[in-house]
Design a protein around this motif. Structure first.
Motif, mmCIF file in Angstrom:
data_model
loop_
_atom_site.group_PDB
_atom_site.id
_atom_site.type_symbol
_atom_site.label_atom_id
_atom_site.label_comp_id
_atom_site.label_asym_id
_atom_site.label_seq_id
_atom_site.Cartn_x
_atom_site.Cartn_y
_atom_site.Cartn_z
ATOM 1 N N SER A 56 0.822 -1.206 0.000
ATOM 2 C CA SER A 56 0.000 0.000 0.000
ATOM 3 C C SER A 56 0.861 1.263 0.000
ATOM 4 O O SER A 56 1.982 1.252 0.503
ATOM 5 C CB SER A 56 -0.922 0.019 1.234
ATOM 6 N N GLU A 57 0.297 2.348 -0.559
ATOM 7 C CA GLU A 57 0.972 3.638 -0.560
ATOM 8 C C GLU A 57 0.182 4.636 0.275
ATOM 9 O O GLU A 57 -1.053 4.600 0.285
ATOM 10 C CB GLU A 57 1.120 4.178 -1.990
ATOM 11 N N TYR A 58 0.901 5.513 0.973
ATOM 12 C CA TYR A 58 0.273 6.526 1.814
ATOM 13 C C TYR A 58 1.021 7.845 1.631
ATOM 14 O O TYR A 58 2.217 7.858 1.337
ATOM 15 C CB TYR A 58 0.343 6.134 3.300
ATOM 16 N N GLU A 59 0.313 8.937 1.838
ATOM 17 C CA GLU A 59 0.959 10.232 1.893
ATOM 18 C C GLU A 59 1.300 10.535 3.353
ATOM 19 O O GLU A 59 0.591 10.124 4.257
ATOM 20 C CB GLU A 59 0.031 11.324 1.346
ATOM 21 N N PHE A 60 2.410 11.247 3.557
ATOM 22 C CA PHE A 60 2.749 11.660 4.918
ATOM 23 C C PHE A 60 3.139 13.131 4.911
ATOM 24 O O PHE A 60 3.533 13.687 3.879
ATOM 25 C CB PHE A 60 3.890 10.807 5.489
ATOM 26 N N THR A 61 3.015 13.747 6.057
ATOM 27 C CA THR A 61 3.412 15.141 6.222
ATOM 28 C C THR A 61 4.243 15.266 7.496
ATOM 29 O O THR A 61 4.383 14.308 8.256
ATOM 30 C CB THR A 61 2.185 16.070 6.317
ATOM 31 N N GLU A 62 4.789 16.463 7.717
ATOM 32 C CA GLU A 62 5.630 16.669 8.899
ATOM 33 C C GLU A 62 4.794 16.596 10.170
ATOM 34 O O GLU A 62 3.567 16.591 10.134
ATOM 35 C CB GLU A 62 6.353 17.998 8.812
ATOM 36 N N ASN A 63 5.495 16.530 11.294
ATOM 37 C CA ASN A 63 4.861 16.297 12.596
ATOM 38 C C ASN A 63 4.067 14.991 12.578
ATOM 39 O O ASN A 63 2.913 14.934 12.985
ATOM 40 C CB ASN A 63 3.961 17.469 13.011
ATOM 41 N N GLY A 64 4.735 13.952 12.082
ATOM 42 C CA GLY A 64 4.090 12.643 12.033
ATOM 43 C C GLY A 64 4.972 11.564 12.637
ATOM 44 O O GLY A 64 6.202 11.676 12.661
ATOM 45 N N LEU A 65 4.331 10.524 13.151
ATOM 46 C CA LEU A 65 5.012 9.331 13.625
ATOM 47 C C LEU A 65 4.622 8.192 12.695
ATOM 48 O O LEU A 65 3.431 7.946 12.477
ATOM 49 C CB LEU A 65 4.604 8.997 15.064
ATOM 50 N N ILE A 66 5.607 7.510 12.132
ATOM 51 C CA ILE A 66 5.363 6.384 11.225
ATOM 52 C C ILE A 66 6.013 5.148 11.835
ATOM 53 O O ILE A 66 7.191 5.178 12.208
ATOM 54 C CB ILE A 66 5.941 6.649 9.821
ATOM 55 N N SER A 67 5.244 4.060 11.939
ATOM 56 C CA SER A 67 5.735 2.853 12.612
ATOM 57 C C SER A 67 5.703 1.657 11.669
ATOM 58 O O SER A 67 4.732 1.458 10.935
ATOM 59 C CB SER A 67 4.869 2.549 13.844
ATOM 60 N N PHE A 68 6.768 0.848 11.717
ATOM 61 C CA PHE A 68 6.871 -0.347 10.884
ATOM 62 C C PHE A 68 7.243 -1.546 11.750
ATOM 63 O O PHE A 68 8.102 -1.450 12.624
ATOM 64 C CB PHE A 68 7.925 -0.165 9.795
ATOM 65 N N SER A 69 6.629 -2.672 11.465
ATOM 66 C CA SER A 69 6.868 -3.895 12.224
ATOM 67 C C SER A 69 8.127 -4.609 11.731
ATOM 68 O O SER A 69 8.723 -4.235 10.717
ATOM 69 C CB SER A 69 5.668 -4.833 12.102
ATOM 70 N N ILE A 70 8.493 -5.661 12.437
ATOM 71 C CA ILE A 70 9.628 -6.493 12.053
ATOM 72 C C ILE A 70 9.419 -7.045 10.646
ATOM 73 O O ILE A 70 8.357 -7.565 10.330
ATOM 74 C CB ILE A 70 9.780 -7.664 13.040
ATOM 75 N N TYR A 71 10.446 -6.914 9.819
ATOM 76 C CA TYR A 71 10.427 -7.413 8.444
ATOM 77 C C TYR A 71 9.231 -6.892 7.642
ATOM 78 O O TYR A 71 8.771 -7.562 6.726
ATOM 79 C CB TYR A 71 10.454 -8.941 8.415
ATOM 80 N N GLN A 72 8.731 -5.716 7.984
ATOM 81 C CA GLN A 72 7.684 -5.108 7.164
ATOM 82 C C GLN A 72 8.371 -4.279 6.075
ATOM 83 O O GLN A 72 9.060 -3.307 6.376
ATOM 84 C CB GLN A 72 6.765 -4.212 7.995
ATOM 85 N N PRO A 73 8.199 -4.639 4.806
ATOM 86 C CA PRO A 73 8.872 -3.883 3.744
ATOM 87 C C PRO A 73 8.319 -2.456 3.658
ATOM 88 O O PRO A 73 7.107 -2.248 3.651
ATOM 89 C CB PRO A 73 8.528 -4.672 2.473
ATOM 90 N N TYR A 74 9.223 -1.470 3.601
ATOM 91 C CA TYR A 74 8.767 -0.087 3.428
ATOM 92 C C TYR A 74 9.804 0.733 2.677
ATOM 93 O O TYR A 74 10.993 0.402 2.659
ATOM 94 C CB TYR A 74 8.454 0.559 4.780
ATOM 95 N N LYS A 75 9.335 1.779 2.047
ATOM 96 C CA LYS A 75 10.190 2.696 1.292
ATOM 97 C C LYS A 75 9.569 4.083 1.376
ATOM 98 O O LYS A 75 8.343 4.219 1.404
ATOM 99 C CB LYS A 75 10.301 2.244 -0.168
ATOM 100 N N ILE A 76 10.415 5.111 1.421
ATOM 101 C CA ILE A 76 9.929 6.486 1.568
ATOM 102 C C ILE A 76 10.581 7.377 0.518
ATOM 103 O O ILE A 76 11.788 7.309 0.296
ATOM 104 C CB ILE A 76 10.244 7.038 2.977
ATOM 105 N N ARG A 77 9.750 8.200 -0.109
ATOM 106 C CA ARG A 77 10.250 9.229 -1.024
ATOM 107 C C ARG A 77 9.677 10.563 -0.601
ATOM 108 O O ARG A 77 8.458 10.749 -0.609
ATOM 109 C CB ARG A 77 9.882 8.905 -2.470
ATOM 110 N N ALA A 78 10.556 11.453 -0.211
ATOM 111 C CA ALA A 78 10.122 12.768 0.263
ATOM 112 C C ALA A 78 9.996 13.743 -0.900
ATOM 113 O O ALA A 78 10.669 13.602 -1.921
ATOM 114 C CB ALA A 78 11.108 13.302 1.289
ATOM 115 N N ASP A 79 9.145 14.711 -0.708
ATOM 116 C CA ASP A 79 8.969 15.787 -1.675
ATOM 117 C C ASP A 79 9.735 17.007 -1.171
ATOM 118 O O ASP A 79 9.171 17.905 -0.556
ATOM 119 C CB ASP A 79 7.469 16.094 -1.836
ATOM 120 N N GLY A 80 11.070 16.983 -1.397
ATOM 121 C CA GLY A 80 11.913 18.083 -0.917
ATOM 122 C C GLY A 80 12.522 17.781 0.446
ATOM 123 O O GLY A 80 13.003 16.681 0.706
#
Length: 291
Positions: A56-80
């Motif tokens: 799944s894909e999600y949008e994120f913004t500042e002042n956020g907490l993002i949590s990932f479990s053990i061996y949960q695949p994730y990737k992040i691309r910031a806009d600036g």
């Protein structure tokens, strides 16, 4: 003199990472998919962009907490601009399953297939959590009596507060019809009841007396996942729990989760977790010494 950006604690027995705090200044570390044998939490102080977690894909913004479990695949691309803190901890250092009654973050911050991995924070909430991270940094440099115990205490306080914030933020999604919210709740309850025996989206469509196409559309709209992915992720969470907490043979875990073929289950697990059940147990499992 540059400020220290990484604080790392190594498990002296396994020589593997136990706990780490890392201050990031851009998204370069996160551009390649991450898939590690420890929990990860990001406090995003500056920036916005998109994150991919599992399928799944999600949008994120500042002042956020993002949590990932053990061996949960994730990737992040910031806009600036992208700044913040990354916290990693291995279950050998702190086990959220064993301490569930104390911190209750499993199913809230981690292993929650029905919610986004991100939660927005107010300035005061961000200040509270970053303040706790500062306390952890100080303690990591303080080689003194009961260092681990104090670090775990601060981590518990962090997890408890983060879980409270996310629970307070969660609210039922409003629909234009009366039918969809009812089906959402019913779908969640039905998956929780039947995921060990029913693995096909059509099974749930039949149980809920709705077309598979319509049910999949509802799943995509409200959970940002196909129904098939939702079911698969629920199975994987239970498989990981069993691999982590028990010394049951993989064949037995497969059978209990509705797979008659151990090898098919292993392929299913590897596709979804990107590691084999045995590697997961060898690198994470609490019961690995007994297996």
């Amino acid at each position: 003199m540059t400020a220290q950006t990484a604080f790392t604690l190594i498990n002296p027995q396994t020589k593997a990472l136990a706990f780490k705090i890392f201050a990031f200044e851009d998204d370069s570390y996160f551009n390649q998919q991450k898939n590690y044998n420890y929990y990860s939490m990001l406090l995003v102080t500056k920036g916005k962009g998109r994150l991919t977690a599992d399928f799944s894909e999600y949008e994120f913004t500042e002042n956020g907490l993002i949590s990932f479990s053990i061996y949960q695949p994730y990737k992040i691309r910031a806009d600036g601009e992208f700044k913040g803190l990354l916290i990693n901890f291995h279950p050998d250092f702190f086990c959220i399953h064993k301490h569930h009654d104390e911190v209750a973050c499993n199913g809230v911050l981690f292993n929650n297939i029905y919610e986004s991995p991100q939660v927005q924070l107010t300035e005061s909430e961000m200040g509270l959590l970053t303040g706790l991270v500062d306390q952890l940094k100080v303690e990591m440099q303080n080689i003194a009596v009961a260092q681990y115990e104090l670090m775990i205490a601060y981590l518990k306080i962090f997890l408890i507060n983060a879980s409270r914030i996310k629970l307070n933020m969660q609210s039922p999604k409003i629909s234009n019809t009366e039918k969809e919210p009812f089906i959402l709740k019913t779908l969640k309850d039905t998956i929780e009841e039947h995921y060990k025996s029913k693995h096909s989206p059509s099974d749930y469509a039949d149980l809920l007396n709705i077309s598979a196409k319509a049910l999949n559309r509802i799943s995509k709209t409200y959970f940002n996942k196909t129904l098939s992915n939702l079911i698969s992720e629920r199975i994987i969470i239970e498989a990981k729990r069993e691999l982590y907490l028990t010394a049951k043979p993989v064949k037995m875990i497969a059978y209990e989760l509705g797979f008659n073929d151990e090898f098919y289950f292993s392929r299913f697990f590897k596709i979804n977790a990107e590691v084999s059940p045995q590697i997961y147990r060898d690198t994470v499992g609490f019961a690995r010494a007994d297996a």
